[in-house]
Design an enzyme around this catalytic site. Sequence first.
Site, PDB file in Angstrom:
ATOM      1  N   CYS A   7       0.811  -1.356  -0.049  1.00  0.00           N
ATOM      2  CA  CYS A   7       0.008  -0.143  -0.063  1.00  0.00           C
ATOM      3  C   CYS A   7       0.977   1.147  -0.018  1.00  0.00           C
ATOM      4  CB  CYS A   7      -1.106  -0.054   1.243  1.00  0.00           C
ATOM      5  SG  CYS A   7      -0.452   0.322   2.731  1.00  0.00           S
ATOM      6  N   ASN A  10       2.485   1.392   4.105  1.00  0.00           N
ATOM      7  CA  ASN A  10       2.756   0.211   4.766  1.00  0.00           C
ATOM      8  C   ASN A  10       2.399   0.321   6.380  1.00  0.00           C
ATOM      9  OD1 ASN A  10       5.609  -1.994   5.467  1.00  0.00           O
ATOM     10  ND2 ASN A  10       3.522  -2.511   5.026  1.00  0.00           N
ATOM     11  N   CYS A  12      -1.406   0.933   7.133  1.00  0.00           N
ATOM     12  CA  CYS A  12      -2.789   0.702   7.415  1.00  0.00           C
ATOM     13  C   CYS A  12      -3.252  -0.701   6.577  1.00  0.00           C
ATOM     14  CB  CYS A  12      -3.665   1.672   6.633  1.00  0.00           C
ATOM     15  SG  CYS A  12      -3.432   3.388   7.915  1.00  0.00           S
ATOM     16  N   ARG A  13      -3.133  -0.534   5.231  1.00  0.00           N
ATOM     17  CA  ARG A  13      -3.908  -1.621   4.606  1.00  0.00           C
ATOM     18  C   ARG A  13      -2.995  -2.805   4.332  1.00  0.00           C
ATOM     19  NH1 ARG A  13      -5.132   1.985  -0.532  1.00  0.00           N
ATOM     20  NH2 ARG A  13      -3.085   2.794   0.128  1.00  0.00           N
ATOM     21  N   SER A  14      -1.798  -2.462   3.960  1.00  0.00           N
ATOM     22  CA  SER A  14      -0.916  -3.585   3.582  1.00  0.00           C
ATOM     23  C   SER A  14      -0.549  -4.546   4.929  1.00  0.00           C
ATOM     24  CB  SER A  14       0.436  -3.379   2.927  1.00  0.00           C
ATOM     25  OG  SER A  14       1.236  -2.247   3.411  1.00  0.00           O
ATOM     26  N   ASP A 117      -8.044   3.826   1.446  1.00  0.00           N
ATOM     27  CA  ASP A 117      -7.245   4.077   2.463  1.00  0.00           C
ATOM     28  C   ASP A 117      -7.886   4.833   3.576  1.00  0.00           C
ATOM     29  OD1 ASP A 117      -4.921   4.841   4.099  1.00  0.00           O
ATOM     30  OD2 ASP A 117      -3.837   5.696   2.782  1.00  0.00           O
TER      31      ASP A 117
END
Length: 148
Positions: A7, A10, A12-14, A117
């Site tokens: 993401c 690195n 939140c999402r990934s 995001d």
Amino acid sequence: MKILMVCLGNICRSPLAHGIMDNLVEQQGLGWQVDSAGTGDWHIGQGPDRRSVREAKLHGVDISKQICRQFSVTDFDEFDHIIVMDKNNKRDVLALARNNDDRKKVRLLLGDKDVPDPYHNDEQFAPVFKMVEQGCMVLMKELQAKLV
């Protein structure tokens, strides 16, 4: 098999995708390796966002020990699949691709849709977790099917 989740920062999402996929791999007894990275360099060496850590923990996923790092061109050599969270991440990763083999490794987690995001909206962490979880389950099935 080695899978990299990517993401922007690195945090939140990934990290969520990394943790969820790690759990799925462990549940299935597979020896796959999962990691995560960001296209940006703002959070190198830090842990994931506290809101992602909290949301993951609510679902039995521990991402608290992950360390943020930036995506590197050498990741194309290290990983079989590079799974990005949105089209901007995909564009940034593909810009570093050296050849068609590198490009073939890169895809969006949700097919043709972006994982939004949640960084600027606390209320988005729960729905993003669910999206990422669903995407990881689909990805797991697809990758397992290719092995048969």
